[in-house]
Motif scaffolding. Structure first.
Motif, PDB file in Angstrom:
ATOM      1  N   LEU A  40      15.272  67.566  65.280  1.00  0.00           N
ATOM      2  CA  LEU A  40      16.795  67.537  65.338  1.00  0.00           C
ATOM      3  C   LEU A  40      17.433  66.389  65.627  1.00  0.00           C
ATOM      4  CD1 LEU A  40      17.219  70.682  67.441  1.00  0.00           C
ATOM      5  CD2 LEU A  40      17.684  70.520  64.863  1.00  0.00           C
ATOM      6  N   SER A  41      16.823  64.958  66.342  1.00  0.00           N
ATOM      7  CA  SER A  41      17.342  63.775  66.475  1.00  0.00           C
ATOM      8  C   SER A  41      17.407  63.155  65.342  1.00  0.00           C
ATOM      9  CB  SER A  41      16.539  63.301  67.541  1.00  0.00           C
ATOM     10  OG  SER A  41      17.101  61.853  67.779  1.00  0.00           O
ATOM     11  N   PRO A  42      18.682  62.424  64.953  1.00  0.00           N
ATOM     12  CA  PRO A  42      18.704  61.653  63.695  1.00  0.00           C
ATOM     13  C   PRO A  42      17.815  60.488  63.721  1.00  0.00           C
ATOM     14  CG  PRO A  42      20.735  61.418  64.958  1.00  0.00           C
ATOM     15  CD  PRO A  42      19.882  62.617  65.922  1.00  0.00           C
ATOM     16  N   TRP A  43      17.303  60.177  64.863  1.00  0.00           N
ATOM     17  CA  TRP A  43      16.666  58.901  65.059  1.00  0.00           C
ATOM     18  C   TRP A  43      14.975  59.257  65.070  1.00  0.00           C
ATOM     19  CZ3 TRP A  43      20.589  59.897  68.472  1.00  0.00           C
ATOM     20  CH2 TRP A  43      21.686  59.101  68.247  1.00  0.00           C
ATOM     21  N   TYR A  44      14.692  60.470  64.818  1.00  0.00           N
ATOM     22  CA  TYR A  44      13.417  61.029  64.770  1.00  0.00           C
ATOM     23  C   TYR A  44      12.624  60.072  63.470  1.00  0.00           C
ATOM     24  CZ  TYR A  44       9.171  63.621  63.728  1.00  0.00           C
ATOM     25  OH  TYR A  44       7.841  63.927  63.572  1.00  0.00           O
ATOM     26  N   GLU A  45      11.580  59.730  63.855  1.00  0.00           N
ATOM     27  CA  GLU A  45      10.518  59.057  63.031  1.00  0.00           C
ATOM     28  C   GLU A  45       8.959  59.517  63.462  1.00  0.00           C
ATOM     29  OE1 GLU A  45      10.791  54.871  62.553  1.00  0.00           O
ATOM     30  OE2 GLU A  45      12.914  54.837  62.336  1.00  0.00           O
ATOM     31  N   GLU A  46       8.114  59.589  62.522  1.00  0.00           N
ATOM     32  CA  GLU A  46       6.724  59.886  62.919  1.00  0.00           C
ATOM     33  C   GLU A  46       6.303  59.107  64.116  1.00  0.00           C
ATOM     34  OE1 GLU A  46       4.728  62.561  61.616  1.00  0.00           O
ATOM     35  OE2 GLU A  46       6.415  63.517  61.057  1.00  0.00           O
ATOM     36  N   THR A  47       6.450  57.806  63.982  1.00  0.00           N
ATOM     37  CA  THR A  47       5.612  57.020  65.061  1.00  0.00           C
ATOM     38  C   THR A  47       6.483  56.741  66.246  1.00  0.00           C
ATOM     39  OG1 THR A  47       6.554  54.895  63.461  1.00  0.00           O
ATOM     40  CG2 THR A  47       4.514  56.062  63.013  1.00  0.00           C
TER      41      THR A  47
ATOM     42  N   HIS B 127      10.200  60.155  69.610  1.00  0.00           N
ATOM     43  CA  HIS B 127      10.435  61.687  69.103  1.00  0.00           C
ATOM     44  C   HIS B 127       9.272  62.084  68.399  1.00  0.00           C
ATOM     45  CE1 HIS B 127      14.536  60.998  70.289  1.00  0.00           C
ATOM     46  NE2 HIS B 127      14.752  60.085  69.724  1.00  0.00           N
ATOM     47  N   GLY B 128       8.606  61.050  67.516  1.00  0.00           N
ATOM     48  CA  GLY B 128       7.543  61.798  66.845  1.00  0.00           C
ATOM     49  C   GLY B 128       6.469  61.999  67.804  1.00  0.00           C
ATOM     50  N   LYS B 129       6.203  60.932  68.592  1.00  0.00           N
ATOM     51  CA  LYS B 129       5.053  61.068  69.467  1.00  0.00           C
ATOM     52  C   LYS B 129       5.193  62.584  70.379  1.00  0.00           C
ATOM     53  CE  LYS B 129       3.872  56.476  69.949  1.00  0.00           C
ATOM     54  NZ  LYS B 129       3.860  55.186  70.953  1.00  0.00           N
ATOM     55  N   LEU B 130       6.423  62.835  70.895  1.00  0.00           N
ATOM     56  CA  LEU B 130       6.676  64.273  71.340  1.00  0.00           C
ATOM     57  C   LEU B 130       6.195  65.515  70.707  1.00  0.00           C
ATOM     58  CD1 LEU B 130       7.697  65.872  73.840  1.00  0.00           C
ATOM     59  CD2 LEU B 130       9.766  65.478  72.726  1.00  0.00           C
ATOM     60  N   PHE B 131       6.903  65.219  69.421  1.00  0.00           N
ATOM     61  CA  PHE B 131       6.330  66.170  68.547  1.00  0.00           C
ATOM     62  C   PHE B 131       4.839  66.542  68.257  1.00  0.00           C
ATOM     63  CE2 PHE B 131       5.192  66.601  64.084  1.00  0.00           C
ATOM     64  CZ  PHE B 131       4.917  67.971  63.805  1.00  0.00           C
ATOM     65  N   HIS B 132       4.065  65.360  67.839  1.00  0.00           N
ATOM     66  CA  HIS B 132       2.563  65.416  67.705  1.00  0.00           C
ATOM     67  C   HIS B 132       2.032  65.897  69.034  1.00  0.00           C
ATOM     68  CE1 HIS B 132       2.452  63.984  63.681  1.00  0.00           C
ATOM     69  NE2 HIS B 132       2.983  63.078  64.171  1.00  0.00           N
ATOM     70  N   HIS B 133       2.462  65.609  70.430  1.00  0.00           N
ATOM     71  CA  HIS B 133       1.880  66.238  71.559  1.00  0.00           C
ATOM     72  C   HIS B 133       2.142  67.618  71.770  1.00  0.00           C
ATOM     73  CE1 HIS B 133       0.530  66.166  75.707  1.00  0.00           C
ATOM     74  NE2 HIS B 133       1.604  66.813  76.145  1.00  0.00           N
ATOM     75  N   LEU B 134       3.690  68.222  71.489  1.00  0.00           N
ATOM     76  CA  LEU B 134       3.840  69.506  71.497  1.00  0.00           C
ATOM     77  C   LEU B 134       2.940  70.300  70.445  1.00  0.00           C
ATOM     78  CD1 LEU B 134       7.728  69.436  71.807  1.00  0.00           C
ATOM     79  CD2 LEU B 134       6.147  69.830  73.696  1.00  0.00           C
TER      80      LEU B 134
END
Length: 273
Positions: free
Chosen positions: A214-221, A224-231
């Motif tokens: 949801l964050s406009p600053w999200y990027e895979e690397t 935000h991206g690291k949190l997504f991959h961990h979750l």
């Protein structure tokens, strides 16, 4: 599995390995080593229950054509639910070594290659990858209606809050998804080709890892991206969550307000009639 398929795959060990053309390097890399996960567990629980309910009156095992099968992991998931079935996996990526290399957009041209007329055709997280968008989706579903046995099922799973697809956020882009649509938009296209008998939401815990997107600053690397991959890869793969996710889906998946606000939605379809 099927002798004709086994013979087709068999080659002399002295022959050089054939060069396999790869149409989508991203998907082949992503799916080649795909592991069973929370979403897959609940998705195939729903799919198995629909097949089991439909096939109760058959005097033989249902015949399933799995279009876009990738590594045929569907066969393992479905078998784990206790469902007995005959299976044929089809994919346009020969690198996955499907039972049949098949272009879904030309399905009717491949009828003679099928081992039997399928009772059930599955397109599980497939339609969003079709180039050609709406017209291609409608065409594939129409061809499925022509190929499936009379009275048979066409089961299509389409993304909703998977990577927040239905929200169509401008800062998010998933390279292999040709379309990002709401459940209503999916239904409007698909029901032009087949009759939609039921819609079932799939996955309510498995959407939570996508919240960092949801964050406009999200990027895979980035963080935000690291949190997504961990979750997604660790936190929400904790074993006890699987029965909880299954229970939630069985309870919420058929409720009108919840069928599209979930990871993905299953459209249970039949040929028009």
């Amino acid at each position: 599995m099927h002798q004709t398929m086994d013979r087709a795959k068999r080659r002399d060990v002295t022959d050089p390995a054939p060069e396999v053309a790869v149409h989508s390097e991203y998907l082949v890399k992503k799916l080649a080593n795909a592991q069973r996960n929370l979403y897959g567990t609940v998705k195939f629980d729903v799919v198995s229950r629909e097949i089991r309910k439909w096939s109760g009156g058959l005097d033989r095992k249902p015949r399933i054509l799995d279009i876009g099968c990738s590594t045929s992991i569907s066969k393992e998931y479905l078998a784990d639910t206790g469902l007995e079935f005959d299976y044929c996996g089809a994919d346009y990526e020969a690198a996955f070594e499907p039972d049949i290399v098949l272009d879904a957009t030309r399905l009717t041209e491949h009828r003679d290659e099928l081992p039997w007329r399928p009772d059930v055709i599955t397109l599980l997280d497939v339609l969003e990858h079709l180039p050609g968008k709406g017209p291609a989706i409608e065409s594939v579903m129409r061809q499925c209606g022509e190929v499936v046995a009379p009275g048979g099922l066409v089961l299509a799973v389409v993304p909703q809050l998977y990577r927040l697809d239905r929200l169509k956020l401008k800062h998010l882009h998933y390279p292999e998804h040709q379309v990002r649509m709401t459940l209503r938009e999916w239904s409007d296209i698909i029901e032009q080709a087949v009759t939609i008998e039921a819609v079932i939401g799939i996955g309510y815990l498995s959407i939570l890892p996508y919240l960092p997107m949801l964050s406009p600053w999200y990027e895979e690397t980035n963080r935000h991206g690291k949190l997504f991959h961990h979750l997604r890869g660790k936190t929400f793969e904790w074993g006890p969550l699987k029965p909880v996710e299954t229970t939630l889906t069985r309870g919420l998946g058929r409720l009108p307000g919840f069928r599209g606000w979930c990871n993905s939605s299953l459209l249970v379809c039949r040929a028009k009639g």
